[in-house]
Design an enzyme around this catalytic site. Structure first.
Site, PDB file in Angstrom:
ATOM      1  CD  GLU A  36       3.355   2.513   3.194  1.00 14.89           C
ATOM      2  OE1 GLU A  36       3.295   3.713   2.881  1.00 14.89           O
ATOM      3  OE2 GLU A  36       2.907   2.062   4.251  1.00 14.89           O
ATOM      4  NE  ARG A 279       1.365  12.908  -4.390  1.00 11.48           N
ATOM      5  CZ  ARG A 279       1.243  11.605  -4.123  1.00 11.48           C
ATOM      6  NH1 ARG A 279       0.469  10.844  -4.852  1.00 11.48           N
ATOM      7  NH2 ARG A 279       1.853  11.067  -3.102  1.00 11.48           N
ATOM      8  CE  LYS A 289       0.402   3.255  -2.446  1.00 10.74           C
ATOM      9  NZ  LYS A 289       1.690   2.739  -2.013  1.00 10.74           N
TER      10      LYS A 289
END
Ligand code: ATP
Ligand code: MG
Length: 576
Positions: A36, A279, A289
């Site tokens: 994103e 992850r 982020k």
């Protein structure tokens, strides 16, 4: 299919091997990396990049870069450019560059189909009411009072949502699945929301935007993605991913993807398979982020590419080679087991790359003057130094030597302690590449601080002389004071003081754990050959570590070097 079977093995590759054997996707492998564009990529993203691009290339397939731009509020073209630069820097090339927003028309047509099939409805409940109706993990939800609207009414309302007739939040389009499902993601999840915000790619064309889960599966399918690799938090979303694709049935409805064909973006559609992996986490690091953005916005670091940041832009500016990051994630492996890897493992990968690749140079970061008293005034000569001790291909360079040198302050101790093998009053030490000096006196300034060490050079210990092989315990580095160049040197430590900065159990947050010593700036001296050092080139300053000329601030006449990493794991020692 590739004729060279991949060397790396993991559960994802085993699944793909099985699919290749059964011909599940017609032998094709198409993956995607779907960030994103709401921030810079970080070391965690690199795991996903290496996995997606690595799998595609090892199986003779392709990988797409897809900017997942379904949320117009948080996205910025600066991030899009940064993402592209970072993926390239890591060494990967995408087959197609797409945006989820390229598919808005298709995603909209799919919604109309769901409505027509009685699988989606327009709901007027407010966000708070939806929450109330949703139920909990132990209690089923309740059906929305709008759930039984007719297909005709739903079509009318949804088309009017699309036309911009209703304000933000007034209505949503929801899937009609099962409010009693044990999986909350299946309790009539929202597919579309109204958001009258200008989008970086589509401008004001759309007052409604699709939700992530709904847009993602369609984006995967229209790109012909075969294996949609994502992190474990999406495991519970997989039933929704599969539900949407099954209901929409793109392979049998070519009219839905016609807008892409018309736009020249058509690709064979697929029935992609979502596979989740754990992850990548690193200690002493945050990889979110949102948190990294807060550090930047609040000025706690100097920007997304601050060399202390775990962003790819940050580690690149810090001087980490891309190959070190690829090796690191390859060694870490891919599994469903959540774990945190020690940051020092990444540093070891960085050292390994740089040891082979970085030419050696001399530099002094905490300078103390050393004067050789038995050389004639103004003495100067040029010595030849190898650029790499283990690789002759690096060649040699000229290093000026004179009677006035800078040495490292910590290489001299006025009051010797046991085990200190460097310079002490009356003691001897080897000057790297020169010969043996003996300390005969010291000078102090008016405040009593040591200002100069006076030495004599043993002429018989120099190269080619009979005493050249004479052993002394220590060897220290130096630069010629007259020839050296003054440089700004930035020395870094971990950005956080604790291994798990995300641990907020005692009411503290990652911001409370910022290491106030994470950057120290000193004035040092480097050998004259570094006058024309190129920004971004990594070097080893002997005995001090690996350094890189800073890509932002280094300039002719104003050298700035970042320490990439020390030669040894001094951090482990310091915390023992
Ligand atoms: P963040 O919380 O930092 O915003 P994200 O997952 O929301 O992370 P995206 O831009 O959506 O960020 O991520 C793009 C891809 O990278 C996703 O497929 C995501 O699963 C993957 N990814 C993100 N962080 C990691 C990580 N730490 N390890 C492995 N993959 C990751
Ligand atoms: Mg995300």
């Amino acid at each position: 299919m590739s004729s060279n079977p991949p060397i790396v093995n993991n559960f994802i590759r085993q699944i793909i091997n099985g699919d290749q054997d059964t011909g599940k996707h017609g032998g094709r492998i198409v993956t995607r990396f779907p960030p994103e564009p709401n921030g810079y990529l970080h070391l965690g993203h690199a795991k996903s990049i290496c996995l997606n691009f690595g799998v595609a290339s090892d199986y003779g397939g392709v990988c797409h870069l897809r900017l997942d731009d379904t949320n117009p509020i948080r996205e910025d073209p600066e991030f899009v450019e940064a993402i592209k630069a970072d993926v390239h820097w890591l060494g990967f090339e995408w087959d197609a560059l797409r945006h989820a927003s390229d598919y808005f028309e298709v995603i909209y047509l799919c919604a109309l189909k769901l409505i027509r099939d009685g699988k989606a409805f327009v709901c007027d409940l407010s966000a708070d009411e939806v929450r109330e109706y949703r139920g909990t993990l132990t209690e089923p939800g309740r059906n929305s009072p709008y759930r039984e609207r007719s297909v005709a009414e739903n079509l009318d309302l949804f088309q009017r949502m699309r036309a911009g007739e209703f304000p933000d939040g007034a209505k949503t389009l929801r899937a009609k699945i099962d409010m009693a499902s044990g999986n909350i993601n299946l309790r009539d999840p929202a597919l579309y929301r109204i958001r009258k915000t200008t989008h970086q790619n589509t401008g004001d064309a759309w007052p409604i935007y699709p939700m992530y889960d709904y847009a993602h599966c369609i984006s995967d399918a229209v790109e012909g993605i075969t294996h949609s690799l994502c992190t474990l938090e999406f495991e519970d979303h997989r039933p929704l991913y599969d539900w949407c694709l099954q209901q929409i049935d793109l392979p049998n409805h070519p009219e839905l993807t016609q807008p892409l064909v018309d736009a020249g973006l058509g690709m064979p559609v697929s029935t992609p398979q979502q596979i989740e992996f754990a992850r990548g986490n690193l200690d002493y690091t945050v990889t979110s982020k949102r948190k990294l953005a807060a550090l930047v916005e609040d000025g706690l670091v100097d920007g997304w590419d601050d060399p202390r940041m775990p962003t790819l832009a940050g580690v690149r500016r810090r001087g980490y080679p891309a190959a070190a990051i690829r090796n690191f994630w390859e060694r870490a492996g891919v599994s469903k087991q959540v774990s945190t890897i020690e940051y020092s493992v990444l540093e070891a990968c960085v050292r390994e790359e740089l040891d082979a690749a970085a030419p050696r140079r001399l530099g002094v970061i905490d300078p103390l003057k050393l004067v050789i008293t038995n050389l004639p005034d103004g003495h100067a000569e040029t010595l030849t130094f190898p650029n790499h001790p283990k690789n002759e291909a690096f060649g040699t360079r000229a290093v000026p030597f004179s009677g006035e040198l800078w040495i490292e302050r910590e290489d001299f101790l006025e009051e010797p302690v046991k085990g200190f093998h460097r310079l002490v009053p009356g003691g001897e030490v080897r000057l790297r590449g020169v010969g043996i000096v003996k300390c005969v006196d010291v000078k102090k300034d008016t405040s009593g601080k040591l200002s100069e060490v006076l030495c004599t050079l043993d002429a018989t210990s120099r190269a080619g002389q009979e005493g050249a092989e004479r052993k002394v315990k220590g060897t220290i580095h130096w630069v010629s004071a007259r020839h050296a160049i003054e440089a700004e040197v930035r020395l870094y430590e971990r950005l956080f003081t604790v291994a798990d900065p995300d641990d907020d159990t005692d009411g503290k947050t990652y911001r409370d754990y910022i290491n106030s010593n994470s950057r120290r700036v000193v004035r040092g001296f480097v050998e004259s050959s570094l006058g024309d050092a190129q920004a971004g080139t990594a070097l080893q300053f002997e005995r001090l570590g690996y350094f890189v000329a800073d890509s932002r601030d280094h300039a002719p006449g104003h050298p700035v070097f970042n320490r990439i990493v020390t030669l040894r794991d001094s951090f482990a020692k310091a915390t023992k």
